[in-house]
Design a protein around this motif. Structure first.
Motif, short mmCIF file in Angstrom:
data_model
loop_
_atom_site.label_atom_id
_atom_site.label_comp_id
_atom_site.label_asym_id
_atom_site.label_seq_id
_atom_site.Cartn_x
_atom_site.Cartn_y
_atom_site.Cartn_z
N ALA A 1 -17.89 -26.62 -1.38
CA ALA A 1 -17.82 -24.51 -1.98
C ALA A 1 -16.16 -24.53 -1.63
O ALA A 1 -15.53 -23.35 -2.04
CB ALA A 1 -18.71 -23.78 -1.06
N MET A 2 -15.85 -25.11 -0.29
CA MET A 2 -14.80 -24.69 0.23
C MET A 2 -13.59 -24.94 -1.12
O MET A 2 -12.39 -24.67 -0.90
CB MET A 2 -14.74 -25.17 1.67
N ARG A 3 -13.33 -26.39 -1.14
CA ARG A 3 -12.59 -27.09 -2.56
C ARG A 3 -12.72 -26.43 -3.44
O ARG A 3 -11.61 -25.74 -3.73
CB ARG A 3 -13.14 -28.44 -2.65
N ASN B 1 -8.64 -24.20 -4.87
CA ASN B 1 -8.46 -24.14 -6.29
C ASN B 1 -8.66 -23.52 -6.72
O ASN B 1 -7.43 -23.39 -6.60
CB ASN B 1 -9.50 -25.39 -6.87
N ASN B 2 -9.89 -22.49 -6.81
CA ASN B 2 -9.54 -20.88 -8.02
C ASN B 2 -10.72 -20.24 -7.08
O ASN B 2 -11.93 -19.96 -7.23
CB ASN B 2 -9.82 -21.17 -9.56
N GLU B 3 -10.19 -18.83 -6.25
CA GLU B 3 -11.39 -18.79 -5.25
C GLU B 3 -11.99 -17.33 -6.69
O GLU B 3 -13.62 -17.03 -6.48
CB GLU B 3 -11.16 -17.29 -4.66
N HIS B 4 -11.38 -16.85 -7.49
CA HIS B 4 -12.85 -15.99 -8.98
C HIS B 4 -13.60 -16.70 -9.40
O HIS B 4 -13.85 -16.25 -10.01
CB HIS B 4 -10.97 -15.52 -9.75
N ALA B 5 -12.67 -17.93 -9.66
CA ALA B 5 -13.56 -19.00 -10.20
C ALA B 5 -14.83 -19.00 -9.21
O ALA B 5 -16.16 -19.49 -10.32
CB ALA B 5 -12.90 -19.72 -11.15
N SER B 6 -14.58 -19.89 -7.99
CA SER B 6 -16.00 -19.73 -7.43
C SER B 6 -16.64 -18.27 -7.41
O SER B 6 -17.82 -19.57 -7.27
CB SER B 6 -15.03 -20.53 -6.03
N GLU B 7 -16.24 -17.04 -7.35
CA GLU B 7 -17.03 -16.57 -6.93
C GLU B 7 -17.91 -16.29 -8.62
O GLU B 7 -18.91 -16.21 -8.50
CB GLU B 7 -16.23 -14.69 -7.12
N MET B 8 -17.32 -16.52 -9.68
CA MET B 8 -17.81 -16.98 -11.01
C MET B 8 -19.07 -17.55 -10.85
O MET B 8 -20.21 -17.43 -11.66
CB MET B 8 -17.20 -16.88 -12.21
N LEU B 9 -18.87 -19.22 -10.32
CA LEU B 9 -19.94 -19.66 -10.21
C LEU B 9 -20.82 -19.66 -8.69
O LEU B 9 -22.18 -19.54 -8.81
CB LEU B 9 -19.36 -21.14 -9.24
N ILE C 1 -20.46 -18.38 -5.36
CA ILE C 1 -20.56 -19.10 -4.53
C ILE C 1 -19.48 -17.42 -3.65
O ILE C 1 -18.39 -16.78 -4.32
CB ILE C 1 -18.97 -19.43 -4.61
N ASN C 2 -19.82 -17.10 -2.21
CA ASN C 2 -19.37 -15.93 -1.97
C ASN C 2 -18.62 -16.36 -0.67
O ASN C 2 -19.00 -16.54 0.24
CB ASN C 2 -21.20 -15.36 -0.65
N PRO C 3 -17.71 -15.99 -0.78
CA PRO C 3 -15.98 -16.64 0.09
C PRO C 3 -16.68 -15.74 1.34
O PRO C 3 -16.14 -16.32 2.03
CB PRO C 3 -15.10 -16.07 -0.90
N LEU C 4 -16.65 -14.43 1.10
CA LEU C 4 -17.00 -14.72 2.57
C LEU C 4 -17.74 -15.10 3.81
O LEU C 4 -17.41 -14.73 4.61
CB LEU C 4 -17.36 -12.85 2.73
N LEU C 5 -18.98 -14.94 2.49
CA LEU C 5 -19.96 -16.38 3.69
C LEU C 5 -19.28 -17.36 4.38
O LEU C 5 -19.72 -17.79 5.63
CB LEU C 5 -21.09 -16.07 3.05
N TYR C 6 -18.61 -18.22 3.23
CA TYR C 6 -18.04 -19.45 3.29
C TYR C 6 -17.41 -19.28 4.85
O TYR C 6 -16.88 -20.28 5.50
CB TYR C 6 -17.89 -19.82 2.08
N ARG C 7 -15.89 -18.14 4.16
CA ARG C 7 -15.25 -18.36 4.91
C ARG C 7 -15.65 -18.21 6.80
O ARG C 7 -14.76 -18.61 7.93
CB ARG C 7 -14.28 -17.26 4.64
N THR C 8 -16.44 -16.80 6.57
CA THR C 8 -16.78 -16.64 8.30
C THR C 8 -17.37 -17.90 9.29
O THR C 8 -17.73 -18.53 10.00
CB THR C 8 -17.99 -15.69 7.83
N ILE C 9 -18.72 -18.66 8.07
CA ILE C 9 -19.07 -20.38 8.94
C ILE C 9 -17.89 -21.13 9.21
O ILE C 9 -18.00 -21.21 10.35
CB ILE C 9 -20.24 -20.91 7.56
N VAL C 10 -16.96 -20.68 8.68
CA VAL C 10 -15.84 -22.02 8.68
C VAL C 10 -14.97 -21.44 9.74
O VAL C 10 -14.89 -21.93 11.18
CB VAL C 10 -15.06 -22.47 7.93
N SER C 11 -15.10 -20.03 9.78
CA SER C 11 -13.91 -19.38 11.44
C SER C 11 -14.72 -19.25 13.05
O SER C 11 -14.46 -19.94 13.81
CB SER C 11 -14.09 -17.71 10.54
N THR C 12 -16.60 -19.25 12.52
CA THR C 12 -16.95 -19.45 13.21
C THR C 12 -17.52 -20.62 13.74
O THR C 12 -17.50 -20.92 15.26
CB THR C 12 -18.92 -19.05 13.14
N LEU C 13 -17.48 -22.01 13.03
CA LEU C 13 -17.09 -23.09 13.46
C LEU C 13 -15.67 -23.49 14.33
O LEU C 13 -15.90 -24.00 14.92
CB LEU C 13 -17.57 -24.19 12.24
#
Length: 181
Positions: free
Chosen positions: A35-37, A41-49, A51-63
């Protein structure tokens, strides 16, 4: 003189470093890494797949924040106290940025190799250069040379040794050899 608590601090630091490497390896094999990869590469395309960018960024920031907090606690434990001059030293911030670039970004062993190289480099500059400020110049020079001549870092040199070009074959034969014909 080594304080009595020093071996315990070293053991705890080595244990937490090992745990950090294990967490990094587990994450590199998990859907979080994919998901991070995709987001890189393309955040808008990942949202269409889906993937919730806010959720994944929060998880990575927390870790990352948890690992940094543990490192800060170990630093305070080792020194006995923490001051802004120690915690926010420019040299440490620069070395923390140079290590993954020098070792190889997007790999788990790369930042480890980069950290080892940075510690060796910082000790050499501390011992050889008595005047303040020259160490930052050396770090910048090493970083520029690493970006120019080793864009994928030290790990790429160790993982796959560079091949020598074969000039004996004509260009057409080399293309066929690459394609496996």
């Amino acid at each position: 003189v080594v304080a009595p608590a020093q071996p315990m601090i070293v053991t705890a630091a080595a244990g937490f470093a090992g745990i950090s490497v294990i967490i990094s390896l587990l994450l590199s094999w998990s859907p979080l890494q994919l998901a991070m990869r995709a987001m890189r590469n393309n955040e808008h395309a990942s949202e269409m797949l889906g993937i919730n960018p806010l959720l994944y960024r929060t998880i990575v920031s927390t870790l990352c924040g948890a690992m940094a907090a543990i490192a800060g606690c170990l630093g305070g434990w080792r020194g006995g106290y923490v001051t802004p001059e120690i915690a926010f030293d420019l040299n440490y911030a620069i070395l923390a940025q140079i290590a993954p670039i020098l070792g190889g970004i997007y790999t788990v062993p790369g930042p480890i190799l980069g950290s080892i190289a940075v510690v060796i480099l910082s000790e050499m500059t501390r011992l050889l250069l008595a005047q303040e400020g020259y160490g930052l110049l050396i770090y910048g020079l090493v970083l520029a040379l690493a970006i120019k001549y080793m864009p994928k870092g030290l790990y790429s040199l160790l993982a796959r040794p560079p091949r020598l070009k074969r000039d004996t074959l004509p260009a057409e034969a080399q293309d066929r050899q690459v394609r496996g014909e």
